[in-house]
Design a protein around this motif. Sequence first.
Motif, mmCIF file in Angstrom:
data_model
loop_
_atom_site.group_PDB
_atom_site.id
_atom_site.type_symbol
_atom_site.label_atom_id
_atom_site.label_comp_id
_atom_site.label_asym_id
_atom_site.label_seq_id
_atom_site.Cartn_x
_atom_site.Cartn_y
_atom_site.Cartn_z
ATOM 1 N N MET A 1 0.844 -1.120 -0.068
ATOM 2 C CA MET A 1 0.278 -0.130 0.097
ATOM 3 C C MET A 1 0.559 1.032 0.114
ATOM 4 N N VAL A 2 0.521 3.080 -0.450
ATOM 5 C CA VAL A 2 1.337 3.106 -0.948
ATOM 6 C C VAL A 2 0.776 4.021 0.339
ATOM 7 N N ASP A 3 1.692 5.267 1.197
ATOM 8 C CA ASP A 3 0.698 5.915 2.089
ATOM 9 C C ASP A 3 1.049 7.576 1.390
ATOM 10 N N THR A 4 -0.780 7.510 0.831
ATOM 11 C CA THR A 4 -0.365 8.942 -0.037
ATOM 12 C C THR A 4 -0.136 10.230 0.790
ATOM 13 N N ALA A 5 -1.116 10.178 2.309
ATOM 14 C CA ALA A 5 -0.553 10.980 3.188
ATOM 15 C C ALA A 5 0.511 11.382 3.349
ATOM 16 N N ALA A 6 2.067 10.938 3.065
ATOM 17 C CA ALA A 6 2.844 10.554 3.665
ATOM 18 C C ALA A 6 3.539 11.435 1.913
ATOM 19 N N LEU A 7 3.125 10.959 1.131
ATOM 20 C CA LEU A 7 3.402 11.869 -0.258
ATOM 21 C C LEU A 7 3.097 13.122 -0.903
ATOM 22 N N LEU A 8 2.150 13.807 0.337
ATOM 23 C CA LEU A 8 1.241 14.803 0.007
ATOM 24 C C LEU A 8 2.379 15.382 0.960
ATOM 25 N N ASP A 9 2.518 15.128 2.192
ATOM 26 C CA ASP A 9 3.564 15.826 3.449
ATOM 27 C C ASP A 9 4.624 16.033 2.905
ATOM 28 N N ALA A 10 5.313 15.441 2.031
ATOM 29 C CA ALA A 10 6.758 15.425 0.893
ATOM 30 C C ALA A 10 6.522 16.403 -0.166
ATOM 31 N N TYR A 11 5.437 16.022 -0.370
ATOM 32 C CA TYR A 11 5.361 17.903 -1.838
ATOM 33 C C TYR A 11 4.988 18.661 -0.816
ATOM 34 N N ASP A 12 4.178 19.384 0.048
ATOM 35 C CA ASP A 12 3.987 19.970 0.529
ATOM 36 C C ASP A 12 5.065 20.795 1.111
ATOM 37 N N GLU A 13 6.135 19.666 1.455
ATOM 38 C CA GLU A 13 7.478 20.607 2.069
ATOM 39 C C GLU A 13 8.523 20.728 1.125
ATOM 40 N N ARG A 102 -9.016 26.545 -14.938
ATOM 41 C CA ARG A 102 -9.284 25.090 -14.962
ATOM 42 C C ARG A 102 -8.186 24.086 -14.408
ATOM 43 N N PRO A 103 -9.349 22.827 -13.296
ATOM 44 C CA PRO A 103 -7.809 22.815 -12.116
ATOM 45 C C PRO A 103 -7.563 21.551 -12.728
ATOM 46 N N SER A 104 -6.160 21.174 -12.594
ATOM 47 C CA SER A 104 -5.787 19.781 -12.615
ATOM 48 C C SER A 104 -5.245 19.224 -11.664
ATOM 49 N N THR A 105 -5.041 17.837 -11.482
ATOM 50 C CA THR A 105 -4.911 16.655 -10.524
ATOM 51 C C THR A 105 -3.294 16.700 -10.245
ATOM 52 N N VAL A 106 -3.163 16.799 -9.476
ATOM 53 C CA VAL A 106 -1.751 16.325 -9.026
ATOM 54 C C VAL A 106 -1.391 14.830 -8.477
ATOM 55 N N LEU A 107 -0.792 14.522 -8.876
ATOM 56 C CA LEU A 107 -0.167 13.291 -8.809
ATOM 57 C C LEU A 107 1.288 12.925 -8.654
ATOM 58 N N ILE A 108 1.751 11.926 -7.528
ATOM 59 C CA ILE A 108 2.804 11.452 -7.507
ATOM 60 C C ILE A 108 3.385 10.162 -7.957
ATOM 61 N N GLY A 109 4.231 9.898 -8.397
ATOM 62 C CA GLY A 109 4.953 8.706 -8.968
ATOM 63 C C GLY A 109 6.659 8.035 -8.621
ATOM 64 N N ARG A 243 -2.414 7.591 -13.460
ATOM 65 C CA ARG A 243 -2.843 6.206 -13.056
ATOM 66 C C ARG A 243 -2.172 4.792 -12.680
ATOM 67 N N ARG A 244 -2.731 4.556 -14.728
ATOM 68 C CA ARG A 244 -2.331 3.364 -15.140
ATOM 69 C C ARG A 244 -0.668 2.897 -15.074
ATOM 70 N N CYS A 245 0.084 4.135 -15.398
ATOM 71 C CA CYS A 245 1.242 4.438 -14.753
ATOM 72 C C CYS A 245 1.760 3.942 -13.298
ATOM 73 N N GLY A 246 0.882 4.208 -12.678
ATOM 74 C CA GLY A 246 1.294 3.720 -10.938
ATOM 75 C C GLY A 246 1.205 5.612 -10.600
ATOM 76 N N PHE A 247 1.230 6.199 -11.149
ATOM 77 C CA PHE A 247 1.012 7.121 -10.322
ATOM 78 C C PHE A 247 -0.196 7.426 -9.014
ATOM 79 N N HIS A 248 -0.243 8.487 -7.897
ATOM 80 C CA HIS A 248 -1.158 8.596 -7.188
ATOM 81 C C HIS A 248 -1.312 9.872 -7.274
ATOM 82 N N GLU A 249 -2.863 10.002 -6.899
ATOM 83 C CA GLU A 249 -3.464 11.691 -6.833
ATOM 84 C C GLU A 249 -2.886 12.008 -5.294
ATOM 85 N N ILE A 250 -2.436 13.128 -4.961
ATOM 86 C CA ILE A 250 -2.405 13.659 -3.432
ATOM 87 C C ILE A 250 -3.246 14.522 -3.399
ATOM 88 N N THR A 251 -3.275 15.539 -4.301
ATOM 89 C CA THR A 251 -4.386 16.285 -4.752
ATOM 90 C C THR A 251 -5.046 17.142 -5.676
#
Length: 265
Positions: A1-13, A102-109, A243-251
């Motif tokens: 399982m991917v910890d998306t909350a940790a990814l978001l924290d890293a992104y914010d920092e 137009r809004p965008s989706t922020v993804l981390i891979g 998403r199909r390439c394994g990226f995860h939406e964070i915000t």
Amino acid sequence: MVDTAALLDAYDERMRMPGGAIPPGTTHEHDGPLVRIVGPHMGRIRAPRDVGVTGSELDLLIARQRDYFQARGQAVEWKLRGHDLPADLPERLTAAGFTPERPSTVLIGFADRAAAEPVLPDGVVLRRTTDPDDLRRIADQQTEVWGFDCSWLTDVLASRIAADPDQIAIFVAEAGDRLACTAWMMYQPGTEFVALLGGTTLPEWQGRGLYRAMIAVRAREAADHGYRLLHVDASADSAPILRRCGFHEITTSVHYQWTPPDSAA
């Protein structure tokens, strides 16, 4: 399982504020919690998740940015994420004359998982470039696809190369004399992040794997240079592929833009 909350924290920092070499003709100015990026094309505002002020104090902070660029006769964008604070910041930006795009989706891979040998349609050549003529052709291709003038992109890419050629990698997928797909990546020094940018495909080449090939080659490049995480602000068309390439939406993210009245007329 991917910890998306940790990814978001890293992104914010690590991904909120501009880093690395500053391109020629660009300055970074601090105004309280904000960084005001002043350049030849348009201004940009970057902020922490919580700007730390509310009410009338926040209104004054917003107005100062607008008025600064009004005096320059230049447009400015304020990048806002979906989890930013205070919660009424969107309404206050709108009240100050900023218009949401137009809004965008922020993804981390993860670079090592997305890295692969790019698979290309017959007749397409994928290559890395810094050639000035290619930079102009990239701007022309982006203008053709998006339907508005992207000629400024030539100078933006050139200035990034001039500032530090090791912080940017530009790729083109060429079919004959046409740039079927263009994309670039920006390394974020001192972090584990690489930003994937551009990613634009001509309509007649869409659905044939070129965008995915650009993800693969840039992920491989990032992994080879020791970077772990890939960041994309994705359009509605690109997000499903990522998403199909394994990226995860964070915000999500939205650019709020203010344009001088004379320019908007």
